[in-house]
Design a protein around this motif. Structure first.
Motif, PDB file in Angstrom:
ATOM      1  N   GLU A 139     -52.123   4.480 -53.119  1.00  0.00           N
ATOM      2  CA  GLU A 139     -50.796   3.831 -53.124  1.00  0.00           C
ATOM      3  C   GLU A 139     -50.558   2.824 -54.142  1.00  0.00           C
ATOM      4  O   GLU A 139     -49.647   2.961 -54.937  1.00  0.00           O
ATOM      5  CB  GLU A 139     -50.240   3.625 -51.994  1.00  0.00           C
ATOM      6  N   ALA A 143     -48.426   3.657 -57.804  1.00  0.00           N
ATOM      7  CA  ALA A 143     -47.468   2.687 -58.037  1.00  0.00           C
ATOM      8  C   ALA A 143     -47.496   2.116 -59.396  1.00  0.00           C
ATOM      9  O   ALA A 143     -46.404   2.159 -60.185  1.00  0.00           O
ATOM     10  CB  ALA A 143     -47.259   1.574 -57.019  1.00  0.00           C
ATOM     11  N   ARG A 147     -45.083   3.367 -62.591  1.00  0.00           N
ATOM     12  CA  ARG A 147     -44.105   2.452 -63.268  1.00  0.00           C
ATOM     13  C   ARG A 147     -44.187   2.559 -64.745  1.00  0.00           C
ATOM     14  O   ARG A 147     -43.229   2.326 -65.547  1.00  0.00           O
ATOM     15  CB  ARG A 147     -44.910   0.967 -62.816  1.00  0.00           C
TER      16      ARG A 147
END
Length: 274
Positions: A139, A143, A147
């Motif tokens: 995760e 992320a 981004r």
């Protein structure tokens, strides 16, 4: 099984680094070598040092990219509309003949700051919740990389590596397959109470990745000899670019404290050796 990282072939690497880019890198590397401290006569070779920010700037200059790595941003450079890349230099071991050893490189961090994950790392290790730790790092990686694609509007992301092996530098890279990050899994055969080896980050022939309890980060190590032997690198060989061995105090005295003459002398020695 699909991996997160796919090493680029030499031909694919040349699509990123054209002839001008390679010449820029060679110029930067020679400037680096000239800037290293001179040894005294008979002194053992010193390790070559280069700040990470300088390596990033080499690539910025070479491929005409935009630096975006200030602070804690997930990557270092952007080629607007084309790709983003994280730049990393890894040290490599060589044998007594100056050839690459069949060992792994130094490590580089792929993700850290475990405080953003859902479990306490020390507790999870103590309870042997290795899959939970792995899933939390998945995760973190997703992320971090999503981004970049969202904010920079690029679909392709790479890790660009410069493998430093004594007086040789091997340029290589790997494509980051964000969609394959969910395939990362715990390698339970190698995992210990202090580190978790991971499957499906990169092909085992090219390197390995593991999560360290003490460092609280996910690290990647490459296997440089395999990259070189299987034509996945562009090599810059400075074996003949030998730093002069000189006593700088004596040189300053000989040149009557004329710093400009000393610089001319040292640079001239490099050019002669080349």
């Amino acid at each position: 099984m699909p991996n997160m990282l796919t090493p680029l072939t030499k031909n694919e690497l040349l699509q990123i680094f054209d002839k001008i880019a390679l010449n820029v890198l060679e110029l930067c590397m020679k400037k680096l070598l000239i800037s290293q401290p001179e040894r005294l006569v008979g002194q053992h070779p010193l390790p070559i040092q280069v700040p990470k920010e300088h390596i990033e700037q080499w690539v910025v200059q070479a491929i005409g990219a935009t630096p975006v790595g200030a602070g804690a941003y997930p990557i270092d450079v952007i080629k607007p509309g084309e790709f983003g890349a994280d730049i990393k230099m890894l040290s490599c071991k060589v044998n007594s003949y100056g050839e690459l050893s069949d060992t792994t490189s130094g490590e580089t961090s792929l993700a850290q700051k475990f405080t953003s994950a859902g479990v306490d790392l020390d507790t999870a290790f103590a309870q042997k919740n290795y899959d939970a730790i792995t899933n939390d790092w998945i995760e973190i990686l997703k992320a971090k990389l999503n981004r970049v694609t969202r904010e920079q509007c690029v679909d392709k992301l790479y890790y660009i590596f410069i493998l430093r092996a004594s007086t040789k530098f091997h340029l290589c890279a790997a494509h980051i397959n964000i969609n394959n990050i969910d395939m990362i899994a715990t390698n339970k055969d190698k995992t210990t109470s202090t580190s978790i080896f991971l499957n499906n980050v990169i092909d085992d022939h090219f390197g390995n990745a593991k999560i360290y309890k003490s460092k609280k980060r996910l690290e990647l190590r490459l296997k440089p000899k395999y990259w070189v032997d299987n034509n996945h690198v562009i090599t810059f060989d400075f074996s003949e670019f030998i730093p002069p061995m000189v006593n700088l105090r004596n040189l300053i005295q000989q040149k009557d404290n004329n710093i400009a003459e000393c610089l001319q002398y040292l640079i001239g020695r490099y050019i002669q050796n080349e």
